[in-house]
Design a protein around this motif. Structure first.
Motif, PDB file in Angstrom:
ATOM      1  N   PRO A   1       0.735  -1.262  -0.149  1.00  0.00           N
ATOM      2  CA  PRO A   1      -0.025  -0.091  -0.026  1.00  0.00           C
ATOM      3  C   PRO A   1       0.711   1.454   0.081  1.00  0.00           C
ATOM      4  O   PRO A   1       1.959   1.337   0.605  1.00  0.00           O
ATOM      5  CB  PRO A   1      -0.791   0.094   1.322  1.00  0.00           C
ATOM      6  N   ALA A   2       0.384   2.342  -0.489  1.00  0.00           N
ATOM      7  CA  ALA A   2       1.238   3.610  -0.674  1.00  0.00           C
ATOM      8  C   ALA A   2       1.163   4.216   0.741  1.00  0.00           C
ATOM      9  O   ALA A   2       0.201   4.045   1.628  1.00  0.00           O
ATOM     10  CB  ALA A   2       0.494   4.379  -1.845  1.00  0.00           C
ATOM     11  N   ILE A   3       2.418   4.831   1.000  1.00  0.00           N
ATOM     12  CA  ILE A   3       2.370   5.707   2.253  1.00  0.00           C
ATOM     13  C   ILE A   3       1.875   6.981   1.667  1.00  0.00           C
ATOM     14  O   ILE A   3       2.757   8.000   1.153  1.00  0.00           O
ATOM     15  CB  ILE A   3       3.678   5.965   2.676  1.00  0.00           C
ATOM     16  N   LYS A   4       0.679   7.528   2.177  1.00  0.00           N
ATOM     17  CA  LYS A   4       0.084   8.709   1.722  1.00  0.00           C
ATOM     18  C   LYS A   4       0.948  10.087   2.154  1.00  0.00           C
ATOM     19  O   LYS A   4       1.372  10.008   3.431  1.00  0.00           O
ATOM     20  CB  LYS A   4      -1.305   8.835   2.258  1.00  0.00           C
ATOM     21  N   GLY A   5       1.147  11.092   1.051  1.00  0.00           N
ATOM     22  CA  GLY A   5       1.884  11.841   1.297  1.00  0.00           C
ATOM     23  C   GLY A   5       3.415  12.035   1.337  1.00  0.00           C
ATOM     24  O   GLY A   5       4.013  12.743   1.227  1.00  0.00           O
ATOM     25  N   HIS A   6       3.794  10.506   1.130  1.00  0.00           N
ATOM     26  CA  HIS A   6       5.084  10.311   0.982  1.00  0.00           C
ATOM     27  C   HIS A   6       5.692   9.481  -0.192  1.00  0.00           C
ATOM     28  O   HIS A   6       6.674   8.782  -0.196  1.00  0.00           O
ATOM     29  CB  HIS A   6       5.864   9.878   2.256  1.00  0.00           C
ATOM     30  N   GLU A   7       4.847   9.396  -1.272  1.00  0.00           N
ATOM     31  CA  GLU A   7       5.028   8.728  -2.188  1.00  0.00           C
ATOM     32  C   GLU A   7       6.301   8.548  -3.134  1.00  0.00           C
ATOM     33  O   GLU A   7       6.759   7.751  -3.815  1.00  0.00           O
ATOM     34  CB  GLU A   7       3.755   8.617  -3.153  1.00  0.00           C
TER      35      GLU A   7
ATOM     36  N   VAL B   1      14.688   5.668   6.701  1.00  0.00           N
ATOM     37  CA  VAL B   1      13.705   4.950   7.516  1.00  0.00           C
ATOM     38  C   VAL B   1      13.439   3.614   6.969  1.00  0.00           C
ATOM     39  O   VAL B   1      13.265   3.218   5.816  1.00  0.00           O
ATOM     40  CB  VAL B   1      12.268   5.667   7.744  1.00  0.00           C
ATOM     41  N   THR B   2      13.502   2.627   7.460  1.00  0.00           N
ATOM     42  CA  THR B   2      13.338   1.014   7.342  1.00  0.00           C
ATOM     43  C   THR B   2      12.597   0.196   8.254  1.00  0.00           C
ATOM     44  O   THR B   2      12.842   0.242   9.541  1.00  0.00           O
ATOM     45  CB  THR B   2      14.589   0.333   7.108  1.00  0.00           C
ATOM     46  N   ALA B   3      11.494  -0.294   7.937  1.00  0.00           N
ATOM     47  CA  ALA B   3      10.671  -1.168   8.702  1.00  0.00           C
ATOM     48  C   ALA B   3      10.151  -2.389   8.107  1.00  0.00           C
ATOM     49  O   ALA B   3       9.957  -2.528   7.028  1.00  0.00           O
ATOM     50  CB  ALA B   3       9.269  -0.348   9.158  1.00  0.00           C
ATOM     51  N   TRP B   4      10.216  -3.152   9.148  1.00  0.00           N
ATOM     52  CA  TRP B   4       9.767  -4.735   8.672  1.00  0.00           C
ATOM     53  C   TRP B   4       8.653  -5.108   9.501  1.00  0.00           C
ATOM     54  O   TRP B   4       8.387  -5.060  10.938  1.00  0.00           O
ATOM     55  CB  TRP B   4      11.062  -5.921   9.178  1.00  0.00           C
TER      56      TRP B   4
ATOM     57  N   GLU C   1      -0.498   3.314   7.313  1.00  0.00           N
ATOM     58  CA  GLU C   1      -0.700   4.413   8.190  1.00  0.00           C
ATOM     59  C   GLU C   1       0.253   4.696   9.270  1.00  0.00           C
ATOM     60  O   GLU C   1       0.447   5.715   9.455  1.00  0.00           O
ATOM     61  CB  GLU C   1      -2.146   4.313   8.618  1.00  0.00           C
ATOM     62  N   MET C   2       0.519   3.460   9.767  1.00  0.00           N
ATOM     63  CA  MET C   2       1.740   3.789  10.602  1.00  0.00           C
ATOM     64  C   MET C   2       2.918   4.196  10.070  1.00  0.00           C
ATOM     65  O   MET C   2       3.371   5.303  10.722  1.00  0.00           O
ATOM     66  CB  MET C   2       1.859   2.557  11.440  1.00  0.00           C
ATOM     67  N   MET C   3       3.141   3.820   9.046  1.00  0.00           N
ATOM     68  CA  MET C   3       4.410   4.248   8.393  1.00  0.00           C
ATOM     69  C   MET C   3       4.221   5.740   7.731  1.00  0.00           C
ATOM     70  O   MET C   3       5.124   6.677   7.964  1.00  0.00           O
ATOM     71  CB  MET C   3       4.712   3.702   6.930  1.00  0.00           C
ATOM     72  N   ARG C   4       3.127   6.131   7.642  1.00  0.00           N
ATOM     73  CA  ARG C   4       2.467   7.622   7.226  1.00  0.00           C
ATOM     74  C   ARG C   4       2.951   8.628   8.380  1.00  0.00           C
ATOM     75  O   ARG C   4       3.645   9.359   8.549  1.00  0.00           O
ATOM     76  CB  ARG C   4       1.145   7.918   6.769  1.00  0.00           C
ATOM     77  N   ALA C   5       2.477   8.088   9.653  1.00  0.00           N
ATOM     78  CA  ALA C   5       2.655   8.777  10.899  1.00  0.00           C
ATOM     79  C   ALA C   5       4.197   8.659  11.206  1.00  0.00           C
ATOM     80  O   ALA C   5       4.450   9.970  11.629  1.00  0.00           O
ATOM     81  CB  ALA C   5       1.870   8.005  11.866  1.00  0.00           C
ATOM     82  N   GLN C   6       4.849   7.831  11.064  1.00  0.00           N
ATOM     83  CA  GLN C   6       6.416   7.879  11.372  1.00  0.00           C
ATOM     84  C   GLN C   6       7.047   9.107  10.252  1.00  0.00           C
ATOM     85  O   GLN C   6       7.688   9.793  10.869  1.00  0.00           O
ATOM     86  CB  GLN C   6       6.950   6.517  10.797  1.00  0.00           C
ATOM     87  N   PHE C   7       6.846   9.016   9.173  1.00  0.00           N
ATOM     88  CA  PHE C   7       7.307   9.990   8.261  1.00  0.00           C
ATOM     89  C   PHE C   7       6.860  11.581   8.649  1.00  0.00           C
ATOM     90  O   PHE C   7       7.685  12.208   8.440  1.00  0.00           O
ATOM     91  CB  PHE C   7       6.912   9.654   6.727  1.00  0.00           C
TER      92      PHE C   7
END
Length: 237
Positions: free
Chosen positions: A168-174, A204-207, A221-227
């Motif tokens: 899924p796309a990371i909204k606002g950070h594509e 930023v890297t997440a597994w 969505e969690m990734m979006r919040a992180q960015f």
């Protein structure tokens, strides 16, 4: 494991990813196992965090609770540039000498200045089939130009492979972040997703791992919040 292998290939291809060292540190083979940690309420921090740890999403009482330990790093830690450098060199010892020296030279030209690691569980009260997931989040501080170049090269590498599924796309950070999944395996009960990108001088890297039905949109969505947290004025940009 497939995602980890590709990250390793990407590194050997010249796309250095220090965060992959954390994810692959001292992993012991064995039967697949996935479970949420015992739910505990997080107490408010008594002291204000600084450095990279301050840029990580905080633990909460309902979402993003403390996850399982990431091997020797625990569930919440920060390493200096020197500690990160030592860790990287240790991880390269098993490579052939020519490849090891090549990666060490690349790292010396653009060393990582620090690294923060935090582990999360998406919800404290969730069963195996509820869409819950765990996350290993790693932030690294380095050269902006190098991060931009490595991120672009990694995406091109994955697109060329034509094996991985787009997440899924990371909204606002594509334009500077993306998620991808390993090839689908029929009957597989576990699933994983890797997300990576950068903001300014922060990589930023997440597994993300869970059952096959885990909430991918919730993870994105969690990734979006992180960015978004890194992008706050006066922080990293």
């Amino acid at each position: 494991m497939i995602v980890g292998a590709v990250l390793a290939l990407a590194t050997l291809a010249g796309i250095a990813c220090t965060a992959a060292v954390v994810h692959g540190a001292d992993r012991s083979p064995g039967a697949p196992n996935w479970r949420l940690p015992v739910a505990t309420k997080e107490k408010p921090a008594q002291e204000k965090q600084s450095g990279l740890r301050a840029l990580l999403l905080p633990f909460g009482e309902e979402r993003y609770v403390r996850g399982p330990d990431v091997e020797q790093f625990g569930s919440d830690t920060e390493l200096t540039g020197r500690q990160t450098s030592d860790l990287l060199r240790q991880s390269l010892r098993s490579l052939p000498r020519s490849q090891r020296l090549q990666l060490e030279r690349q790292y010396e030209k653009n060393p990582v200045k620090g690294m923060a690691v935090r582990s999360y569980a998406s919800t404290p009260l969730a069963g195996e089939d509820s869409g819950a997931f765990t996350v290993e989040m790693v932030l690294t501080r380095g050269d902006r130009k190098t991060l931009r170049s490595r991120n672009r090269s990694q995406q091109e590498f994955l697109d060329t492979m034509k094996v991985f599924r787009k997440g899924p796309a990371i909204k606002g950070h594509e334009d500077h972040a993306a998620c991808f999944l390993p090839p689908a395996v029929e009957g597989e009960k576990l699933e994983s997703m890797t997300c990576s990108g950068y903001v300014g001088d922060i990589g930023v890297t997440a597994w993300i791992e869970g059952t096959a039905s885990f909430d991918r949109k919730g993870a994105a969505e969690m990734m979006r919040a992180q960015f978004d947290r890194i992008q706050e004025p006066g922080e990293a940009v």
